[in-house]
Scaffold this motif. Structure first.
Motif, mmCIF file in Angstrom:
data_model
loop_
_atom_site.group_PDB
_atom_site.id
_atom_site.type_symbol
_atom_site.label_atom_id
_atom_site.label_comp_id
_atom_site.label_asym_id
_atom_site.label_seq_id
_atom_site.Cartn_x
_atom_site.Cartn_y
_atom_site.Cartn_z
ATOM 1 N N ALA A 1 -7.615 -12.605 0.575
ATOM 2 C CA ALA A 1 -6.768 -13.697 1.074
ATOM 3 C C ALA A 1 -5.424 -13.754 0.370
ATOM 4 O O ALA A 1 -4.450 -14.278 0.928
ATOM 5 C CB ALA A 1 -7.498 -15.028 0.912
ATOM 6 N N ALA A 2 -5.344 -13.229 -0.825
ATOM 7 C CA ALA A 2 -4.102 -13.292 -1.602
ATOM 8 C C ALA A 2 -3.199 -12.081 -1.382
ATOM 9 O O ALA A 2 -2.081 -12.047 -1.901
ATOM 10 C CB ALA A 2 -4.429 -13.413 -3.091
ATOM 11 N N LEU A 3 -3.648 -11.112 -0.607
ATOM 12 C CA LEU A 3 -2.851 -9.897 -0.419
ATOM 13 C C LEU A 3 -1.626 -10.177 0.454
ATOM 14 O O LEU A 3 -1.714 -10.862 1.471
ATOM 15 C CB LEU A 3 -3.693 -8.794 0.232
ATOM 16 N N PRO A 4 -0.457 -9.621 0.101
ATOM 17 C CA PRO A 4 0.762 -9.819 0.902
ATOM 18 C C PRO A 4 0.794 -8.911 2.120
ATOM 19 O O PRO A 4 0.036 -7.942 2.217
ATOM 20 C CB PRO A 4 1.874 -9.445 -0.088
ATOM 21 N N ASP A 5 1.684 -9.235 3.061
ATOM 22 C CA ASP A 5 1.848 -8.436 4.274
ATOM 23 C C ASP A 5 2.841 -7.290 4.090
ATOM 24 O O ASP A 5 2.780 -6.290 4.819
ATOM 25 C CB ASP A 5 2.367 -9.304 5.428
ATOM 26 N N ARG A 6 3.761 -7.450 3.156
ATOM 27 C CA ARG A 6 4.864 -6.488 3.051
ATOM 28 C C ARG A 6 5.319 -6.384 1.602
ATOM 29 O O ARG A 6 5.273 -7.357 0.845
ATOM 30 C CB ARG A 6 6.015 -6.945 3.936
ATOM 31 N N LEU A 7 5.772 -5.201 1.232
ATOM 32 C CA LEU A 7 6.314 -4.968 -0.100
ATOM 33 C C LEU A 7 7.617 -4.188 0.035
ATOM 34 O O LEU A 7 7.666 -3.167 0.727
ATOM 35 C CB LEU A 7 5.317 -4.170 -0.952
ATOM 36 N N ASP A 8 8.685 -4.691 -0.602
ATOM 37 C CA ASP A 8 9.962 -3.980 -0.643
ATOM 38 C C ASP A 8 10.213 -3.545 -2.079
ATOM 39 O O ASP A 8 10.193 -4.373 -2.999
ATOM 40 C CB ASP A 8 11.082 -4.885 -0.151
ATOM 41 N N LEU A 9 10.466 -2.251 -2.257
ATOM 42 C CA LEU A 9 10.624 -1.685 -3.589
ATOM 43 C C LEU A 9 11.751 -0.662 -3.548
ATOM 44 O O LEU A 9 11.635 0.369 -2.870
ATOM 45 C CB LEU A 9 9.318 -1.024 -4.035
ATOM 46 N N ALA A 10 12.872 -0.973 -4.252
ATOM 47 C CA ALA A 10 14.053 -0.093 -4.238
ATOM 48 C C ALA A 10 14.483 0.140 -2.786
ATOM 49 O O ALA A 10 14.722 -0.810 -2.051
ATOM 50 C CB ALA A 10 13.752 1.204 -4.971
ATOM 51 N N ASP A 11 14.557 1.398 -2.353
ATOM 52 C CA ASP A 11 14.969 1.692 -0.978
ATOM 53 C C ASP A 11 13.768 1.975 -0.085
ATOM 54 O O ASP A 11 13.869 2.674 0.918
ATOM 55 C CB ASP A 11 15.939 2.874 -0.948
ATOM 56 N N MET A 12 12.611 1.388 -0.435
ATOM 57 C CA MET A 12 11.378 1.620 0.308
ATOM 58 C C MET A 12 10.762 0.292 0.759
ATOM 59 O O MET A 12 10.835 -0.706 0.056
ATOM 60 C CB MET A 12 10.358 2.376 -0.558
ATOM 61 N N THR A 13 10.175 0.314 1.948
ATOM 62 C CA THR A 13 9.410 -0.812 2.462
ATOM 63 C C THR A 13 8.005 -0.326 2.774
ATOM 64 O O THR A 13 7.818 0.778 3.299
ATOM 65 C CB THR A 13 10.056 -1.400 3.725
ATOM 66 N N PHE A 14 7.023 -1.181 2.477
ATOM 67 C CA PHE A 14 5.623 -0.835 2.693
ATOM 68 C C PHE A 14 4.965 -1.938 3.524
ATOM 69 O O PHE A 14 5.065 -3.120 3.187
ATOM 70 C CB PHE A 14 4.885 -0.710 1.360
ATOM 71 N N VAL A 15 4.297 -1.561 4.616
ATOM 72 C CA VAL A 15 3.536 -2.493 5.435
ATOM 73 C C VAL A 15 2.293 -1.774 5.948
ATOM 74 O O VAL A 15 2.216 -0.546 5.916
ATOM 75 C CB VAL A 15 4.346 -3.029 6.642
ATOM 76 N N HIS A 16 1.337 -2.552 6.457
ATOM 77 C CA HIS A 16 0.155 -1.900 7.018
ATOM 78 C C HIS A 16 0.456 -1.295 8.384
ATOM 79 O O HIS A 16 0.145 -0.131 8.633
ATOM 80 C CB HIS A 16 -1.005 -2.887 7.151
ATOM 81 N N ALA A 17 1.052 -2.096 9.281
ATOM 82 C CA ALA A 17 1.262 -1.639 10.656
ATOM 83 C C ALA A 17 2.736 -1.412 10.980
ATOM 84 O O ALA A 17 3.143 -0.315 11.345
ATOM 85 C CB ALA A 17 0.653 -2.634 11.637
ATOM 86 N N ASN A 18 3.562 -2.460 10.888
ATOM 87 C CA ASN A 18 4.985 -2.338 11.191
ATOM 88 C C ASN A 18 5.728 -3.474 10.497
ATOM 89 O O ASN A 18 5.136 -4.503 10.180
ATOM 90 C CB ASN A 18 5.226 -2.351 12.703
ATOM 91 N N PRO A 19 7.037 -3.327 10.271
ATOM 92 C CA PRO A 19 7.788 -4.345 9.538
ATOM 93 C C PRO A 19 8.346 -5.468 10.396
ATOM 94 O O PRO A 19 8.716 -6.521 9.872
ATOM 95 C CB PRO A 19 8.928 -3.545 8.909
ATOM 96 N N TYR A 20 8.437 -5.290 11.725
ATOM 97 C CA TYR A 20 9.081 -6.306 12.556
ATOM 98 C C TYR A 20 8.102 -7.409 12.959
ATOM 99 O O TYR A 20 8.523 -8.517 13.295
ATOM 100 C CB TYR A 20 9.729 -5.690 13.797
ATOM 101 N N ASN A 21 6.815 -7.128 12.922
ATOM 102 C CA ASN A 21 5.791 -8.135 13.204
ATOM 103 C C ASN A 21 4.524 -7.699 12.479
ATOM 104 O O ASN A 21 3.590 -7.177 13.098
ATOM 105 C CB ASN A 21 5.548 -8.257 14.704
ATOM 106 N N PRO A 22 4.468 -7.904 11.167
ATOM 107 C CA PRO A 22 3.383 -7.337 10.361
ATOM 108 C C PRO A 22 1.986 -7.714 10.821
ATOM 109 O O PRO A 22 1.050 -6.924 10.657
ATOM 110 C CB PRO A 22 3.678 -7.892 8.954
ATOM 111 N N ARG A 23 1.831 -8.904 11.400
ATOM 112 C CA ARG A 23 0.501 -9.307 11.851
ATOM 113 C C ARG A 23 0.333 -9.182 13.366
ATOM 114 O O ARG A 23 -0.620 -9.701 13.942
ATOM 115 C CB ARG A 23 0.172 -10.723 11.382
ATOM 116 N N GLY A 24 1.249 -8.465 14.001
ATOM 117 C CA GLY A 24 1.104 -8.159 15.413
ATOM 118 C C GLY A 24 0.312 -6.888 15.620
ATOM 119 O O GLY A 24 -0.168 -6.619 16.726
ATOM 120 N N TRP A 25 0.214 -6.073 14.563
ATOM 121 C CA TRP A 25 -0.632 -4.874 14.518
ATOM 122 C C TRP A 25 -0.287 -3.820 15.568
ATOM 123 O O TRP A 25 -1.168 -3.109 16.044
ATOM 124 C CB TRP A 25 -2.120 -5.259 14.619
#
Length: 246
Positions: A101-125
């Motif tokens: 439950a505490a896990l985030p949807d998105r991580l931005d690090l330097a010039d990198m972005t991390f998501v599970h599915a996509n960055p424009y609607n992370p929970r749209g899958w």
């Protein structure tokens, strides 16, 4: 820095341990898991505990992780996925539920972005596997490198200029040079349930000094996981898919 990126473990403990053992030999400094620790596989608590215990590892939420908490409805999934999620709900410890439950949807690090599915609607899958959703994803972040999972298929999508998008699948162990300024979407494949016809686990390492991506396929004891699925009373089709990598 050598950064390990992995995703879609799906309760497959044998696959996860094999991947971590392989990465331990490759001088990894940090790691990021793009989610779906649970779902499909017979070891949800064990996989969560193993990932939680990793040093220098950031973890994101996947759709199966959230479905196991009822934050995403399992009734929108396939019948098999739904059945396993309902089973997983009964297995998860309270401690592991709080962790998911505490896990985030998105991580931005330097010039990198991390998501599970996509960055424009992370929970749209939405799956990013074609030009349409690749362009939407590029437009949702200014990063140079976007890392995703979710489709269980390793893929590199490059963008040379506004509308020029190239999609390249990644068969087996491969390396990609990132020496130019092109933006990329990189799918790291799946640890616990590959779907590209290769049953071996998949993960990648990004070497920031040499500016390259290293994709690795790792064999594990598939039959042991198949038997564990059956012993847990999970659908037999799961084992057939693991054996075929589909």
């Amino acid at each position: 820095m050598r950064l390990m990126i992995f995703s879609d473990i799906h309760g497959n403990l044998e696959a996860l341990q094999s991947v971590l053992d392989d990465a331990a030999k490759r001088n990894v400094h940090r790691s990021i898991c793009l989610g779906d620790l649970v779902g499909y596989g017979p070891y949800p608590n064990e996989c969560i505990r193993l990932v939680r215990g990793l040093k220098n590892c950031r973890v994101l939420a996947g759709n199966h992780d959230l479905a196991a908490l009822w934050e995403t409805s399992p009734y929108g999934m396939s019948s098999v996925a739904k059945e396993v999620i309902l089973w997983t709900m009964e297995q998860l410890s309270e401690e592991n539920k709080k962790y998911l439950a505490a896990l985030p949807d998105r991580l931005d690090l330097a010039d990198m972005t991390f998501v599970h599915a996509n960055p424009y609607n992370p929970r749209g899958w939405r799956y990013v596997m074609d030009r349409k959703y690749a362009l939407r994803s590029f437009g949702a972040t200014s990063c140079r490198l976007l890392y995703i999972g979710h489709s269980h298929q390793p893929l590199v999508i490059t963008r040379k200029h506004l509308l020029a998008v190239t999609l390249q699948t990644v068969p087996g162990n491969m390396q990609f040079e990132l020496a130019d300024s092109r933006r990329c979407i990189i799918n790291c494949g799946s640890v616990g349930q590959p779907r590209d016809g290769d049953p071996r686990s998949c993960y990648l390492i990004y070497d920031s000094r040499e500016e390259k991506l290293e994709f690795y396929r790792v064999a594990y004891d598939v039959e042991k996981t198949v038997q564990a699925d059956l012993d847990a009373g999970l659908p037999s089709v799961l084992g057939r898919r693991l054996c075929k990598g589909t």
